[in-house]
Design a protein around this motif. Structure first.
Motif, PDB file in Angstrom:
ATOM      1  N   THR A 143       1.563   5.149  -6.047  1.00  0.00           N
ATOM      2  CA  THR A 143       0.549   4.303  -5.413  1.00  0.00           C
ATOM      3  C   THR A 143      -0.731   4.302  -6.233  1.00  0.00           C
ATOM      4  O   THR A 143      -1.315   3.238  -6.492  1.00  0.00           O
ATOM      5  N   ALA A 165       5.503   5.232   0.543  1.00  0.00           N
ATOM      6  CA  ALA A 165       5.966   6.405   1.298  1.00  0.00           C
ATOM      7  C   ALA A 165       7.334   6.126   1.910  1.00  0.00           C
ATOM      8  O   ALA A 165       8.233   6.979   1.850  1.00  0.00           O
ATOM      9  N   ARG A 166       7.523   4.947   2.479  1.00  0.00           N
ATOM     10  CA  ARG A 166       8.844   4.588   3.052  1.00  0.00           C
ATOM     11  C   ARG A 166       9.918   4.564   1.978  1.00  0.00           C
ATOM     12  O   ARG A 166      11.015   5.099   2.167  1.00  0.00           O
ATOM     13  N   ARG A 168       2.475   9.101  -3.537  1.00  0.00           N
ATOM     14  CA  ARG A 168       1.027   9.088  -3.787  1.00  0.00           C
ATOM     15  C   ARG A 168       0.726   8.862  -5.269  1.00  0.00           C
ATOM     16  O   ARG A 168      -0.206   8.144  -5.616  1.00  0.00           O
ATOM     17  N   GLU A 171       6.575  12.576  -0.787  1.00  0.00           N
ATOM     18  CA  GLU A 171       5.172  12.267  -0.508  1.00  0.00           C
ATOM     19  C   GLU A 171       4.332  12.336  -1.787  1.00  0.00           C
ATOM     20  O   GLU A 171       3.502  11.461  -2.040  1.00  0.00           O
ATOM     21  N   GLY A 191       0.790  -1.223   0.000  1.00  0.00           N
ATOM     22  CA  GLY A 191       0.000   0.000   0.000  1.00  0.00           C
ATOM     23  C   GLY A 191       0.822   1.271   0.000  1.00  0.00           C
ATOM     24  O   GLY A 191       2.044   1.263  -0.168  1.00  0.00           O
ATOM     25  N   GLY A 192       0.117   2.366   0.204  1.00  0.00           N
ATOM     26  CA  GLY A 192       0.752   3.676   0.186  1.00  0.00           C
ATOM     27  C   GLY A 192       1.845   3.831   1.215  1.00  0.00           C
ATOM     28  O   GLY A 192       2.831   4.542   0.988  1.00  0.00           O
ATOM     29  N   GLU A 193       1.705   3.139   2.342  1.00  0.00           N
ATOM     30  CA  GLU A 193       2.729   3.222   3.391  1.00  0.00           C
ATOM     31  C   GLU A 193       4.070   2.685   2.888  1.00  0.00           C
ATOM     32  O   GLU A 193       5.120   3.254   3.177  1.00  0.00           O
ATOM     33  N   ALA A 194       4.022   1.595   2.141  1.00  0.00           N
ATOM     34  CA  ALA A 194       5.259   1.014   1.600  1.00  0.00           C
ATOM     35  C   ALA A 194       5.929   1.984   0.632  1.00  0.00           C
ATOM     36  O   ALA A 194       7.149   2.199   0.686  1.00  0.00           O
ATOM     37  N   THR A 234      10.581   8.162   0.543  1.00  0.00           N
ATOM     38  CA  THR A 234      11.242   9.001   1.551  1.00  0.00           C
ATOM     39  C   THR A 234      12.717   8.633   1.636  1.00  0.00           C
ATOM     40  O   THR A 234      13.593   9.508   1.574  1.00  0.00           O
TER      41      THR A 234
END
Length: 165
Positions: A64, A28-29, A61, A57, A23-26, A32
């Motif tokens: 994703t 984002a990591r 997004r 970010e 997901g987006g968290e992966a 970043t």
């Protein structure tokens, strides 16, 4: 009535590439950490010297969404035309593109992003397509993109092209 069990179709299809990745968290990591590494890279640091503090970010997004995840990028007013516009007249080179690809994939590996062959083939296919598009659109004299162009939608079967009917 037969006692033979009937096959049941799953309620939905396979997970999107974004879901498969975490997901987006992966993303984002990954982005970043990737853009932290870009600042230290001799080839890429000059390209991103004036990078917006929220660049990682925004890119996370965008990717994703392209890979079938949450539509946070376009819901916040982002578009494919807008992303292309950010690359116009930047005069990116294939050398810089190849370094971007190598560093991004190395970052994905270092953060244990899914590495099964099917996922990686689709991910790398998208990244190759997108990064080559960025280089093409960064050259002098390229007309601005059509504001109504659709967001890419990359799926497990996208090697034939990014846009799905």
């Amino acid at each position: 009535m037969s006692d033979i069990p009937q096959a049941v179709e799953p309620a939905s299809g396979p997970p999107s590439l974004a879901e498969w990745a975490g997901g987006g968290e992966a993303f984002a990591r990954i982005f970043t950490r990737f853009y932290e590494r870009v600042r230290e890279d001799a080839v890429l640091a000059p390209v991103f010297a004036a990078m917006d503090p929220h660049h990682a970010e925004h890119v996370a997004r965008f990717v994703t969404e392209v890979l079938g995840g949450a539509r946070l990028y376009s819901q916040a007013g982002g578009s494919h035309a807008g992303m292309i516009s950010r690359h116009m007249d930047r005069h990116l080179t294939h050398y810089q593109r190849r370094r971007w690809m190598a560093l991004l994939l190395d970052t994905a590996d270092s953060l244990d992003l899914a590495d099964d062959p099917e996922f990686r083939a689709s991910l790398v296919g998208y990244l190759e397509w997108g990064s080559r598009l960025a280089v093409m659109n960064s050259q002098a004299g390229v007309p601005p993109p059509d504001a109504d162009m659709p967001m890419p939608a990359w799926t497990w079967s996208s090697p034939g092209g990014p846009y799905q009917p």
